[in-house]
Design an enzyme around this catalytic site. Structure first.
Site, PDB file in Angstrom:
ATOM      1  N   LYS A  77     -33.262 -21.938 -20.777  1.00  0.00           N
ATOM      2  CA  LYS A  77     -33.090 -23.387 -20.709  1.00  0.00           C
ATOM      3  C   LYS A  77     -34.245 -24.083 -20.002  1.00  0.00           C
ATOM      4  O   LYS A  77     -34.086 -25.164 -19.425  1.00  0.00           O
ATOM      5  CB  LYS A  77     -31.749 -23.718 -20.029  1.00  0.00           C
ATOM      6  CG  LYS A  77     -30.576 -23.215 -20.856  1.00  0.00           C
ATOM      7  CD  LYS A  77     -29.238 -23.677 -20.352  1.00  0.00           C
ATOM      8  CE  LYS A  77     -28.131 -23.140 -21.268  1.00  0.00           C
ATOM      9  NZ  LYS A  77     -26.807 -23.261 -20.689  1.00  0.00           N
ATOM     10  N   GLU A  89     -19.105  -3.415  10.780  1.00  0.00           N
ATOM     11  CA  GLU A  89     -18.185  -2.619   9.969  1.00  0.00           C
ATOM     12  C   GLU A  89     -18.546  -1.165  10.166  1.00  0.00           C
ATOM     13  O   GLU A  89     -19.708  -0.854  10.442  1.00  0.00           O
ATOM     14  CB  GLU A  89     -18.411  -2.932   8.475  1.00  0.00           C
ATOM     15  CG  GLU A  89     -17.485  -3.949   7.895  1.00  0.00           C
ATOM     16  CD  GLU A  89     -17.806  -4.229   6.425  1.00  0.00           C
ATOM     17  OE1 GLU A  89     -18.280  -3.335   5.715  1.00  0.00           O
ATOM     18  OE2 GLU A  89     -17.563  -5.368   6.002  1.00  0.00           O
ATOM     19  N   HIS A 122     -16.382  -2.116   0.568  1.00  0.00           N
ATOM     20  CA  HIS A 122     -17.834  -2.269   0.599  1.00  0.00           C
ATOM     21  C   HIS A 122     -18.483  -0.902   0.414  1.00  0.00           C
ATOM     22  O   HIS A 122     -18.054   0.075   1.035  1.00  0.00           O
ATOM     23  CB  HIS A 122     -18.293  -2.820   1.952  1.00  0.00           C
ATOM     24  CG  HIS A 122     -18.167  -4.315   2.053  1.00  0.00           C
ATOM     25  ND1 HIS A 122     -18.198  -4.958   3.259  1.00  0.00           N
ATOM     26  CD2 HIS A 122     -18.029  -5.274   1.117  1.00  0.00           C
ATOM     27  CE1 HIS A 122     -18.062  -6.265   3.046  1.00  0.00           C
ATOM     28  NE2 HIS A 122     -17.961  -6.475   1.756  1.00  0.00           N
TER      29      HIS A 122
END
Lengths: 383, 291
Positions: free
Chosen positions: B41, B212, B249
């Site tokens: 585009k 984490e 994850h």
């Protein structure tokens, strides 16, 4: 995804690394047939349990045989054996290879250098941990720029002073080919242990451990068929079919949350309040529209006595997730005590929907919701 | 780097459904989006900004170029898009995509390092600099969560990071910047990188880190935390997770004694960081530490 030895070795062979001749069998007669052919020129065969785990030798899953009959006997003993958490359903029957030394060679993805790393040690034929204990400095490594691949001169230099007695160039060649096998197959680990020095001279890969990066599976569809999928429980398999990340755990407090980090934390907070989570179930990210499937999955586990639903919307809209759960609720009409915590994107709409359709308010925060679910599970257990 | 309101931003994949939706949200909030990329585009306009065939073209075609590119690109196309942004000379690339093959990620990292581009992610929900801008898909416009203030937040997870921001704001504080670093095992901006950026960011007076299980990033961050003057608290998710399982994850997996909760909590404690048992404990700890 893990690949068993018999599925990994052809990849080494395709990269030009010698491997013993052999084939797989799923019954003792099949193993005897293969052994018969391999023993035509004399020597011995080795019968090896095919399971995606280490320590097969110590568990009695690797045995030598000098005849087809003997191979049949050892295969019968090995098939059906339990190693780690795996039942042996397949053996690899190979020509036994007399060797003089055993090395370790691997290529891994290294988070520290954010690139591939080639590893080599003269302490092969044992666990990496065991080798590290014996001599913490034996492992040599080389970080690789993945855009260019390894430079042979660097690989050769990495082997200087390793005590290879003139085998440096042969080993360097194998490491270059091993890197090719790693790169061609989107490995996160491509390992040869042991890489053996033949009595007759030359090197041969006597084992292969290959783990493919799960994210790369879509571009290796054919090869992925030869891999060993993770062992799943019935519910986990159903979760996978629904494209939900579901892990069954031993407790009785069900958990539904959005996003991996928040789901893990919900489990942690359940533990913090003295409860035991019964599952990990994440419906965030691309699967945030799957509230309906998620609720039915939790309810399918008879051990679950209460449920905490913890949404904190970012990309995942809490109103969309809540609506999915409520639609399933209308259908399944569960009696499970359920506690909600809802914050973030779409929370105003979600809270209004909860009030209107279930007549409940969410708890003020996830800690309160987890505590309420833990208490409810305990009460249900006492009843 | 902390992305600021005056940084010029392009969005690769701006014409897609998610790209459009979140680009509009970002513009409304104040992110200075100056263009987009879609090779099919090129030459058109979308949601009020010009669309280019590549990031390289955008850099040439836009008056004053751009600083940051955000990738709303599917996994198998992410490497090419990131390399395009790096070649264009982007200062930072925010890579939201999850499930990019790791060898592609490592390729992006090598190229970025050579050109001095900061990659944030992959697999991040993005970042928020409250009152200025946000990048990615964060609920920045919710001022119960992202009220401007002086606490910097680092998180691998978007949802958990959002929850931490909520708790910080509920405790009466505000957020200087939220840095979502991503849940993949190999990421461009590590916990330590983000910590250094927040330490250098003048609006930040304290840092809350949301870690984490898995990997060694929290341990590395602890080395920096030990010599940092700004007070710091940390929550590490996954203490209740069983070993050997990937907890959603790709990076959240405990192997043997590596990547464990204990290893991370011990390293951070030793560096003087307050360890939070639950995210709700952040308020009292900040009150105590910020005096």
């Amino acid at each position: 995804m893990n690949f068993e030895e018999h599925a990994g070795k052809p990849l080494l062979k395709a990269a030009g690394i010698p491997v013993p001749e052999g084939a797989t069998a799923t019954d003792a007669d099949g193993a005897a047939d293969i052994a018969g052919k391999l023993l035509a020129d004399g020597g011995k065969v080795v019968v090896k349990a095919q399971v995606p785990t280490g320590k097969r030798g110590k568990a009695g899953g690797i045995k030598l045989a000098g005849s087809a009959d003997e191979a049949k006997g050892v295969a019968a003993a090995i098939l059906g054996m339990t190693i780690g958490e795996h039942t042996v359903g397949k053996v690899l029957v190979e020509q036994a290879t007399p060797f003089t030394r055993e090395f370790y060679a691997a290529v891994i993805n290294d988070p520290e250098t954010k690139g591939p790393k080639i590893l080599f040690s003269t302490l092969g034929g044992m666990d990496v941990e065991e080798a590290a204990e014996q001599d913490p400095n034996a492992m040599r490594s080389l970080a690789v720029d993945i855009r260019k691949g390894p430079d042979r001169a660097d690989v050769r230099a990495m082997l200087d002073g390793a005590g290879l007695d003139g085998l440096e160039d042969d080993v360097a060649d194998v490491l270059m080919k091993l890197y090719d096998a790693y790169a061609a197959n989107d490995a996160e680990l491509m390992e040869i242990n042991p890489l053996a020095v033949l009595e007759a001279g030359g090197l041969i890969a006597l084992d292969c451990k290959f783990t493919m990066d799960d994210s790369a599976l879509p571009r290796h569809e054919e090869l992925a068929k030869t891999g060993t999928p993770d062992k799943l429980t019935g519910l986990e398999a159903k979760g996978k079919e629904l494209d939900l990340k579901y892990i069954e755990l031993e407790g009785d407090v069900g958990v539904i949350a959005n996003g991996a980090g928040l789901t893990m934390t919900t489990m942690d907070v359940v533990r913090h309040h003295g409860g035991v989570p019964g599952n990990f179930l994440e419906i965030g990210g691309e699967s945030y529209t799957k509230g309906t499937e998620a609720l039915s999955l939790v309810l399918d586990n008879p051990k679950i006595k209460s449920l905490v639903i913890n949404f904190c919307g970012a990309f995942a809209r809490t109103d969309v997730m809540t609506e999915g759960i409520l639609n399933a609720w209308d259908e399944l009409k569960p009696t499970l005590p359920t506690f909600w915590s809802v914050h973030g994107t779409g929370d105003v709409e979600a809270v209004a929907m909860l009030k209107e359709r279930l007549g409940v308010d969410p708890l003020p925060d996830m800690s309160a919701a987890c505590k309420a679910a833990v208490d409810a599970a305990k009460n249900a257990g006492d009843a | 780097m902390i992305i600021r309101g005056n940084h010029k931003v392009i969005v690769q994949g701006i014409t897609g459904k998610q790209g459009t939706f979140w680009s509009e949200r970002m513009m409304e909030y104040g992110t200075k989006i100056v263009g987009g990329v879609n090779p099919k585009k090129a030459g058109t306009e979308h949601i009020g900004v010009p669309v280019f065939g590549s990031a390289v073209d955008a850099m040439k075609g836009l008056d004053g170029g751009f600083d940051v590119s955000i990738l709303f690109i599917p996994p198998m196309g992410a490497k090419a898009a990131a390399l395009d942004a790096i070649e264009a000379g982007a200062k930072a690339v925010v890579c939201l995509t999850e499930h990019i093959p790791v060898q592609d990620v490592m390729y992006m990292m090598a190229a970025a390092k050579e050109r001095g581009t900061q990659i944030i992610g992959p697999n991040t929900a993005g970042g928020v600099t409250p009152g200025e801008c946000f990048t990615g898909f964060m609920p920045a416009f919710n001022d119960k969560i992202f009220r401007p203030g002086n606490v910097g937040i680092i998180s691998r997870s978007g949802s958990l990071g959002t929850l931490m921001c909520l708790n910080v704001v509920q405790a009466g504080f505000g957020i200087s910047a939220f840095v979502g670093i991503g849940g993949d095992p190999i990421i461009g901006t590590t916990t330590r990188d983000a910590l250094e950026a927040l330490d250098a960011f003048e609006k930040t007076e304290a840092v809350v880190m949301v870690g984490e299980i898995g990997g060694a990033m929290e341990e590395h961050a602890a080395e920096y935390a030990a010599k940092m003057n700004k007070p710091m608290a940390a929550f590490i998710a996954g203490g209740a997770a069983p070993p050997g399982k990937k907890m959603g994850h790709a990076g959240a997996i405990v192997m043997g004694d590596k990547g464990t909760y204990k290893s991370k909590a011990d390293a951070l404690s030793a560096a003087g960081v307050a360890i939070l048992d639950t995210p709700m404990d952040v308020g009292p700890v900040l009150k105590e530490r910020m005096g």
